[in-house]
Design a protein around this motif. Structure first.
Motif, short mmCIF file in Angstrom:
data_model
loop_
_atom_site.label_atom_id
_atom_site.label_comp_id
_atom_site.label_asym_id
_atom_site.label_seq_id
_atom_site.Cartn_x
_atom_site.Cartn_y
_atom_site.Cartn_z
N TYR A 107 0.81 -1.20 0.00
CA TYR A 107 0.00 0.00 0.00
C TYR A 107 0.85 1.26 0.00
O TYR A 107 1.90 1.31 0.65
N PHE A 108 0.40 2.29 -0.71
CA PHE A 108 1.01 3.60 -0.52
C PHE A 108 0.20 4.35 0.53
O PHE A 108 -0.99 4.10 0.72
N ILE A 109 0.87 5.26 1.21
CA ILE A 109 0.31 5.95 2.37
C ILE A 109 0.41 7.46 2.19
O ILE A 109 1.42 7.96 1.68
N GLY A 110 -0.62 8.14 2.60
CA GLY A 110 -0.61 9.59 2.58
C GLY A 110 -0.91 10.16 3.96
O GLY A 110 -1.60 9.52 4.77
N TRP A 111 -0.37 11.34 4.22
CA TRP A 111 -0.71 12.12 5.41
C TRP A 111 -1.46 13.36 4.96
O TRP A 111 -1.03 14.03 4.02
N ALA A 135 -3.76 7.78 5.56
CA ALA A 135 -4.67 7.05 4.69
C ALA A 135 -3.86 6.10 3.82
O ALA A 135 -2.67 6.30 3.61
N ALA A 136 -4.53 5.06 3.32
CA ALA A 136 -3.85 4.02 2.56
C ALA A 136 -4.65 3.60 1.34
O ALA A 136 -5.89 3.66 1.34
N ASP A 137 -3.91 3.16 0.32
CA ASP A 137 -4.54 2.53 -0.83
C ASP A 137 -3.57 1.51 -1.39
O ASP A 137 -2.34 1.73 -1.37
N PHE A 138 -4.13 0.44 -1.95
CA PHE A 138 -3.32 -0.59 -2.53
C PHE A 138 -2.75 -0.12 -3.87
O PHE A 138 -3.42 0.57 -4.65
N ALA A 139 -1.50 -0.49 -4.13
CA ALA A 139 -0.88 -0.12 -5.40
C ALA A 139 -0.06 -1.28 -5.93
O ALA A 139 0.78 -1.83 -5.23
N TYR A 172 -7.85 7.56 -1.84
CA TYR A 172 -7.59 6.75 -0.65
C TYR A 172 -8.90 6.23 -0.07
O TYR A 172 -9.71 7.00 0.45
N PRO A 173 -9.11 4.93 -0.05
CA PRO A 173 -10.32 4.37 0.53
C PRO A 173 -10.23 4.10 2.04
O PRO A 173 -11.25 3.96 2.70
N TYR A 174 -9.00 4.04 2.57
CA TYR A 174 -8.83 3.66 3.97
C TYR A 174 -8.20 4.82 4.74
O TYR A 174 -7.14 5.32 4.37
#
Length: 126
Positions: free
Chosen positions: A32-36, A97-101, A113-115
């Motif tokens: 997953y990639f992660i964002g703040w 937040a996270a999303d699969f990549a 980002y769904p999570y």
């Protein structure tokens, strides 16, 4: 169940530092990639930084470049946001937040980002 828990916020004076943590559970973080992101009441959500699944790709909001650093430890299932030289305008609730990549990629577009985690308050004030 995929879960993100942000922590590490607090009240600091201008110029001080904080390190936020985003602890993941229920999934394999390395995929997953992660964002703040930062939310201030009455303002639009800002995308602060993101990091790709390997950590090789990072991007930052212009106003935090050179002061903030995003990193990850996939073995510890945790992503960090090191925040130095904090300013009053850094105040807000910070979310991870996270999303699969499938590729080594990240984006600061919050709509991808769904999570999302629950947020941690950062207050910078003298």
């Amino acid at each position: 169940q995929l879960q993100l828990v942000a922590s590490g916020g607090g009240l600091v004076q201008p110029g001080e530092s904080l390190r936020l943590s985003c602890a993941a559970s229920g999934f394999t973080l390395e995929g997953y990639f992660i964002g703040w992101f930062r939310q201030v009441p009455g303002k639009e959500r800002e995308a602060i930084a993101c990091i790709s699944r390997t950590g090789m790709i990072t991007t930052y909001l212009d106003s935090v470049k050179g002061r903030f650093a995003i990193s990850r430890d996939n073995a510890k299932m945790t992503v960090y946001l090191q925040m130095d030289t904090l300013r009053p305008d850094d105040t807000g609730v910070y979310y991870c937040a996270a999303d699969f990549a499938g590729l080594d990629y990240c984006t600061r577009n919050g709509f991808e980002y769904p999570y999302w985690g629950q947020g941690t308050q950062v207050t910078v004030s003298s």
